[in-house]
Design an enzyme around this catalytic site. Sequence first.
Site, PDB file in Angstrom:
ATOM      1  N   SER A   1      -7.265   3.236  -4.449  1.00  8.33           N
ATOM      2  CA  SER A   1      -6.182   2.586  -5.198  1.00  8.33           C
ATOM      3  C   SER A   1      -6.813   1.617  -6.187  1.00  8.33           C
ATOM      4  CB  SER A   1      -5.267   1.833  -4.238  1.00  8.33           C
ATOM      5  OG  SER A   1      -5.971   0.715  -3.722  1.00  8.33           O
ATOM      6  N   LYS A   2      -5.960   0.963  -6.958  1.00  9.72           N
ATOM      7  CA  LYS A   2      -6.440   0.017  -7.971  1.00  9.72           C
ATOM      8  C   LYS A   2      -7.302  -1.086  -7.348  1.00  9.72           C
ATOM      9  CE  LYS A   2      -3.042   0.479 -11.553  1.00  9.72           C
ATOM     10  NZ  LYS A   2      -1.598   0.343 -11.507  1.00  9.72           N
ATOM     11  N   ARG A   3      -6.940  -1.450  -6.145  1.00 13.79           N
ATOM     12  CA  ARG A   3      -7.664  -2.489  -5.399  1.00 13.79           C
ATOM     13  C   ARG A   3      -9.167  -2.168  -5.308  1.00 13.79           C
ATOM     14  NH1 ARG A   3      -8.333  -2.357   0.057  1.00 13.79           N
ATOM     15  NH2 ARG A   3      -7.122  -0.461   0.365  1.00 13.79           N
TER      16      ARG A   3
END
Length: 489
Positions: A256-258
Amino acid sequence: MQTILARAMSQKQTSLKAPVVRFAPSPTGFLHIGGARTALFNWLYAKAKGGTFLLRIEDTDRARNNEEAIAAIIDGLKWLELDWTGEPVSQFERAEYHKAAAEKLLGEGAAYRCFLTQAELDQMRIEAEANKTTLRVRSPWRDRPASEAPDNAPFTIRYKAPDEGETVIDDHVQGRVVFQNKELDDLILLRSDGSPTYNLAVVVDDHDMGVTHVIRGVDHLTNAARQAQIYKGLGWSVPEFAHVPLIHGSDGAKLSKRHGALGIEAYRAMGYLPEALRNYLVRLGWSHGDDEIIPTAQLIEWFDIDGIGKSPARFDVAKLEALNSHYIRHCDDKELFERAVHIMPEIPGGHDIAEALARGASGAFRAAIPSLKERSKTLLELIAGAGYVFASRPLAIDDKAAKQMTDENRAMLAELLAKLKSTSTWTAASLEADIRKFADTQDLKLGKVAQPLRAALTGSTVSPPVFDVMEVLGEEESLARIADHAARA
Ligand code: GLU
């Protein structure tokens, strides 16, 4: 539309074995890493096997779908140089074909009109929860004649899933996957507003586009079983499936973006090269022995579905950077120049740099590229490293460089300036010889001359070798920059 189908079909006829593959993104955001990898696998498979790669935009969800996302996907694919045959197919525009297929199934008794209300469905869900079972919809309308329904009641069209037996997907990556039919829903094909569901639309489109191999994320594996049933209901042959494992972040969780995973356009703006990204993406799931650096031409020769592994790959920015450094080092200088200029509008300070180039800095920038490309992980680093080229006099000087400008060093620069003025050739090699000789006569270590010189020429204490800097800047500009900091006589 017609032309794509015709082409795909005629290609099938001329070469029965040549595969037809597709990338079928839903335009709900930018092209992300996972989508780009799916597109790349499909594109490579088509290239490797002399097949056709098609693009279909799954834009049936009108609320979430937007033009900007479609443009971003197309731009991303073009930048990655993953070219497809014909115009992109819009799934939304094919609604009449989806409807016709649902009606065909209805006419043959393979599907039925379902008048279940939302309240009834909710009740079924509550009961399933209470019994700790997963809800598998078998509507009472499966066996009840539609004539018993209230007048004008809204209905969906559901597929009549078989109650017995199994649906087997012989997946090229996941192996033989068996689904018990009794566990599969009576799937909705058309919603009550007449719009097709994903599973119906995909089957009809893949069939009409002549798709022979479906390569996509493993999150669609259960859908493959549902789709296989619809294919059979329609009397069509089921394509080959290859469900690719998902990409995970460094902590093992779904990417994910994380984890620092961004849209493809962000990698372009950060100065990654498309060939580096292709090489990186393909290794997220596919391998060829221990090979890490695999140029695209070689990938096309080697790529096959068999090389796709079953376990999820981990996204690793450091590896991507290392590959990008490699491709930058090996990129032709002229090409690098053009690519750097191309991303100027997207980078901070790019506007000023573009102006400097227009004022005549492009010759010096070109000349700086051979030494900069040896030390740049991205085009952004390469452009930042060329900051001294774009700077105009008097140079802004950073704090560390300012510390070099002692009276002693300024006097030394004045002497050096006098020497350099009488120098006859202005190349890195001859300048190095001259400056070494100068340091000797002054009884100074080379660094004691080079550091103040670098500060005067670049406004910084870090730069490519100072002799390269002088050659890149040329005689006139170099002498003027030194004079700006040399002690006045
Ligand atoms: N539109 C689907 C997605 O973006 C892909 C469907 C498919 O490849 O069958 O996940």
